[in-house]
Every structure is written in C-alpha cells, then in structure tokens.
Design a protein around this motif. Structure first.
Motif, PDB file in Angstrom:
ATOM      1  N   LYS A  93       5.433 -20.080  -7.583  1.00  0.00           N
ATOM      2  CA  LYS A  93       6.157 -19.894  -8.849  1.00  0.00           C
ATOM      3  C   LYS A  93       5.560 -18.749  -9.654  1.00  0.00           C
ATOM      4  O   LYS A  93       6.285 -17.963 -10.282  1.00  0.00           O
ATOM      5  CB  LYS A  93       6.118 -21.196  -9.660  1.00  0.00           C
ATOM      6  N   ASN A  94       4.253 -18.622  -9.646  1.00  0.00           N
ATOM      7  CA  ASN A  94       3.571 -17.592 -10.443  1.00  0.00           C
ATOM      8  C   ASN A  94       3.364 -16.285  -9.689  1.00  0.00           C
ATOM      9  O   ASN A  94       2.806 -15.334 -10.245  1.00  0.00           O
ATOM     10  CB  ASN A  94       2.206 -18.120 -10.898  1.00  0.00           C
ATOM     11  N   SER A  95       3.792 -16.251  -8.414  1.00  0.00           N
ATOM     12  CA  SER A  95       3.560 -15.058  -7.565  1.00  0.00           C
ATOM     13  C   SER A  95       2.084 -14.656  -7.613  1.00  0.00           C
ATOM     14  O   SER A  95       1.738 -13.483  -7.805  1.00  0.00           O
ATOM     15  CB  SER A  95       4.445 -13.891  -8.015  1.00  0.00           C
ATOM     16  N   THR A  96       1.206 -15.635  -7.430  1.00  0.00           N
ATOM     17  CA  THR A  96      -0.231 -15.412  -7.533  1.00  0.00           C
ATOM     18  C   THR A  96      -0.735 -14.568  -6.355  1.00  0.00           C
ATOM     19  O   THR A  96      -0.393 -14.824  -5.207  1.00  0.00           O
ATOM     20  CB  THR A  96      -0.978 -16.759  -7.545  1.00  0.00           C
ATOM     21  N   LYS A  97      -1.548 -13.582  -6.670  1.00  0.00           N
ATOM     22  CA  LYS A  97      -2.115 -12.725  -5.618  1.00  0.00           C
ATOM     23  C   LYS A  97      -3.113 -13.517  -4.789  1.00  0.00           C
ATOM     24  O   LYS A  97      -4.006 -14.176  -5.333  1.00  0.00           O
ATOM     25  CB  LYS A  97      -2.796 -11.503  -6.229  1.00  0.00           C
ATOM     26  N   ILE A  98      -2.970 -13.441  -3.460  1.00  0.00           N
ATOM     27  CA  ILE A  98      -3.884 -14.168  -2.584  1.00  0.00           C
ATOM     28  C   ILE A  98      -4.712 -13.244  -1.694  1.00  0.00           C
ATOM     29  O   ILE A  98      -5.688 -13.685  -1.082  1.00  0.00           O
ATOM     30  CB  ILE A  98      -3.138 -15.184  -1.700  1.00  0.00           C
ATOM     31  N   SER A  99      -4.341 -11.970  -1.600  1.00  0.00           N
ATOM     32  CA  SER A  99      -5.165 -11.060  -0.798  1.00  0.00           C
ATOM     33  C   SER A  99      -5.002  -9.630  -1.284  1.00  0.00           C
ATOM     34  O   SER A  99      -3.962  -9.250  -1.830  1.00  0.00           O
ATOM     35  CB  SER A  99      -4.812 -11.148   0.694  1.00  0.00           C
ATOM     36  N   ASP A 100      -6.040  -8.858  -1.062  1.00  0.00           N
ATOM     37  CA  ASP A 100      -6.073  -7.457  -1.472  1.00  0.00           C
ATOM     38  C   ASP A 100      -6.866  -6.699  -0.412  1.00  0.00           C
ATOM     39  O   ASP A 100      -8.042  -6.983  -0.191  1.00  0.00           O
ATOM     40  CB  ASP A 100      -6.747  -7.334  -2.835  1.00  0.00           C
ATOM     41  N   LYS A 101      -6.213  -5.771   0.278  1.00  0.00           N
ATOM     42  CA  LYS A 101      -6.862  -5.021   1.353  1.00  0.00           C
ATOM     43  C   LYS A 101      -6.786  -3.531   1.022  1.00  0.00           C
ATOM     44  O   LYS A 101      -5.707  -2.953   0.938  1.00  0.00           O
ATOM     45  CB  LYS A 101      -6.175  -5.294   2.692  1.00  0.00           C
ATOM     46  N   ILE A 102      -7.952  -2.916   0.830  1.00  0.00           N
ATOM     47  CA  ILE A 102      -8.037  -1.499   0.460  1.00  0.00           C
ATOM     48  C   ILE A 102      -8.519  -0.694   1.662  1.00  0.00           C
ATOM     49  O   ILE A 102      -9.493  -1.049   2.320  1.00  0.00           O
ATOM     50  CB  ILE A 102      -8.994  -1.302  -0.731  1.00  0.00           C
ATOM     51  N   HIS A 103      -7.820   0.396   1.952  1.00  0.00           N
ATOM     52  CA  HIS A 103      -8.173   1.304   3.038  1.00  0.00           C
ATOM     53  C   HIS A 103      -8.506   2.675   2.454  1.00  0.00           C
ATOM     54  O   HIS A 103      -7.799   3.160   1.572  1.00  0.00           O
ATOM     55  CB  HIS A 103      -7.016   1.475   4.026  1.00  0.00           C
ATOM     56  N   LYS A 104      -9.548   3.284   2.985  1.00  0.00           N
ATOM     57  CA  LYS A 104      -9.947   4.607   2.486  1.00  0.00           C
ATOM     58  C   LYS A 104     -10.482   5.435   3.655  1.00  0.00           C
ATOM     59  O   LYS A 104     -11.425   5.037   4.327  1.00  0.00           O
ATOM     60  CB  LYS A 104     -11.023   4.468   1.411  1.00  0.00           C
ATOM     61  N   ILE A 105      -9.862   6.583   3.902  1.00  0.00           N
ATOM     62  CA  ILE A 105     -10.310   7.516   4.931  1.00  0.00           C
ATOM     63  C   ILE A 105     -10.839   8.762   4.239  1.00  0.00           C
ATOM     64  O   ILE A 105     -10.158   9.337   3.380  1.00  0.00           O
ATOM     65  CB  ILE A 105      -9.169   7.893   5.892  1.00  0.00           C
ATOM     66  N   SER A 106     -12.048   9.165   4.584  1.00  0.00           N
ATOM     67  CA  SER A 106     -12.706  10.282   3.910  1.00  0.00           C
ATOM     68  C   SER A 106     -13.151  11.328   4.922  1.00  0.00           C
ATOM     69  O   SER A 106     -13.545  10.997   6.043  1.00  0.00           O
ATOM     70  CB  SER A 106     -13.935   9.803   3.129  1.00  0.00           C
ATOM     71  N   LEU A 107     -13.115  12.575   4.495  1.00  0.00           N
ATOM     72  CA  LEU A 107     -13.623  13.696   5.271  1.00  0.00           C
ATOM     73  C   LEU A 107     -14.631  14.441   4.421  1.00  0.00           C
ATOM     74  O   LEU A 107     -14.360  14.745   3.253  1.00  0.00           O
ATOM     75  CB  LEU A 107     -12.479  14.629   5.681  1.00  0.00           C
ATOM     76  N   SER A 151     -11.269  11.832  -0.270  1.00  0.00           N
ATOM     77  CA  SER A 151     -10.103  11.198   0.334  1.00  0.00           C
ATOM     78  C   SER A 151      -8.840  11.727  -0.351  1.00  0.00           C
ATOM     79  O   SER A 151      -8.647  11.492  -1.552  1.00  0.00           O
ATOM     80  CB  SER A 151     -10.150   9.683   0.168  1.00  0.00           C
ATOM     81  N   PRO A 152      -7.977  12.438   0.370  1.00  0.00           N
ATOM     82  CA  PRO A 152      -6.679  12.813  -0.211  1.00  0.00           C
ATOM     83  C   PRO A 152      -5.893  11.571  -0.609  1.00  0.00           C
ATOM     84  O   PRO A 152      -6.154  10.461  -0.123  1.00  0.00           O
ATOM     85  CB  PRO A 152      -5.989  13.570   0.934  1.00  0.00           C
ATOM     86  N   LYS A 153      -4.901  11.740  -1.475  1.00  0.00           N
ATOM     87  CA  LYS A 153      -4.166  10.592  -2.006  1.00  0.00           C
ATOM     88  C   LYS A 153      -3.563   9.730  -0.908  1.00  0.00           C
ATOM     89  O   LYS A 153      -3.588   8.500  -0.985  1.00  0.00           O
ATOM     90  CB  LYS A 153      -3.075  11.075  -2.961  1.00  0.00           C
ATOM     91  N   ASN A 154      -3.016  10.358   0.136  1.00  0.00           N
ATOM     92  CA  ASN A 154      -2.366   9.595   1.200  1.00  0.00           C
ATOM     93  C   ASN A 154      -3.363   8.895   2.112  1.00  0.00           C
ATOM     94  O   ASN A 154      -2.963   8.126   2.997  1.00  0.00           O
ATOM     95  CB  ASN A 154      -1.467  10.513   2.025  1.00  0.00           C
TER      96      ASN A 154
END
Length: 212
Positions: free
Chosen positions: A123-137, A162-165
C-alpha cells in the motif's frame, strides 16, 4: 551481468598463463579500498595486468512496517589495472590505467514478513532494495618493495571518473518491478560523486616464471 563476465574472463586468462609467466598474488586493504585479493600477470618484467576483487556483507535487524525484519548490505568491487613497471634492485615503480566496477546492494529480507507487513508495504510502495552500479576509468601509480626474492609490500594510489551513463541505481518498491535512475548531478558539487579513488597497501608473493 556482462561486466561481471568480462572480469571473470580476464581472471581465467591469468590462471591459464600462470605456468610460464610471473604471477603476483596479494592481499590488500586501505582507507579507500576494502580488504581484498589481487592477482597480477607480469609480461617481460615491464608490463602487467592486475585484477583485484573485494566483497563484504553485513546483516542486522531493522524495523519494517510496524514489524521486524533484517537489513542486508553488500559491497562488491572489481578493479583491473594496466601498468608499466620500472624495476630496480629490490623495488619497482609503476604507473598506468585502471577500470573499476563497484556495486552496493542493500535490501530488506521479505520472505519472513507477516501478512500485515506485506499489505502495508504494498500500500505504501515501501522501498525494499537499492542497487547502485558505478564503472570508473582512471590513472594509477604505486611502489613495491621486495622483502625477499618472492615477498613484497606495496602501496597503490589512483583517481578516476565515472561518466553519467556509467553510474546508475536500481530501486525496487515492494510488489513492483525495479526501476532505474541516474546517480549524481550535473552541478559541480553533485558531480564530485562521480570521482573514484584507489588507496591501498598490499602484501604479496611472486610466483617466478618457469622456463618454456
């Protein structure tokens, strides 16, 4: 998934060449690097490819929708460095480029939720997971001191971007499919989040090359 397969393919190439190549293995850690393991393939005592991997996980109880559950936090990092070495009698200096993939995944365990918790979360659309990806050069440099013929201690530093994409986030709300969004900002202060750093101390062992 494609990024992980690429790093694994490089790793198995290292293993295939171990008999007739100089291979360095090490453990590392530091302020800017979580503890991890590394393997390095050295070609002709001049060029090398270094692959490092680290992982850590934490689990703790947490309140969730007027009940209890568990919060899981995982941090996974892979780094490939292409380096040129300048060796002396018992030490060497190196510099080069690095490519890093970093993933932070935190989520709520949902398989033990009560019926009321599930109803409220949906009902509250509660967040249950958060996965962050970051590729750097970026660029890297460092120093190794040989303690004996086969043992060494080293330090490595580096800075990248890390570029935006190459920096994104996957968010999942309870009962809904995940959605993606970019991380960071075009503003100067926000874009500092796209910087990447290497800062590690390592201790390792050299497997000297066999005669072909």
């Amino acid at each position: 998934m494609k990024t992980t397969r690429f790093f694994l393919a490089v790793f198995f190439i290292f293993l295939y060449n171990i008999v007739f190549s100089q291979i360095n293995t090490s453990v590392y850690g530091g302020v800017l690097d979580f503890p991890g393991l590394a393997i390095e393939y050295v070609y002709n005592n001049t060029y090398s490819i270094d692959y490092g991997i680290s992982y850590r996980s934490k689990r703790r109880p947490v309140a969730f929708e007027d009940g209890n559950s568990y919060y899981i936090y995982t941090n996974f990092m892979q780094t490939i460095c292409l380096k040129k070495q300048k060796a002396h009698k018992n030490n060497l200096f190196f510099y080069g480029l690095y490519l890093r993939y970093w993933r932070v995944y935190d989520y709520i365990e949902t398989h033990n939720l009560s019926l009321d918790q599930k109803i409220d979360a949906e009902k509250n659309s509660t967040k249950i997971s958060d996965k962050i990806h970051k590729i750097s050069l970026g660029v890297t440099s460092g120093y190794q001191l040989f303690l004996a013929e086969s043992f060494f201690i080293g330090c490595t530093g580096g800075i990248g971007l890390s570029p935006k994409n190459w920096y994104w986030e996957e968010v999942t709300d309870y009962g809904k499919p995940p959605y993606m969004r970019k991380v960071g900002s075009n503003e100067f202060i926000g874009y500092l989040n796209h910087l990447s750093f290497i800062g590690r101390i390592s201790f390792g062992y050299r497997f000297l090359a066999s005669e072909k």
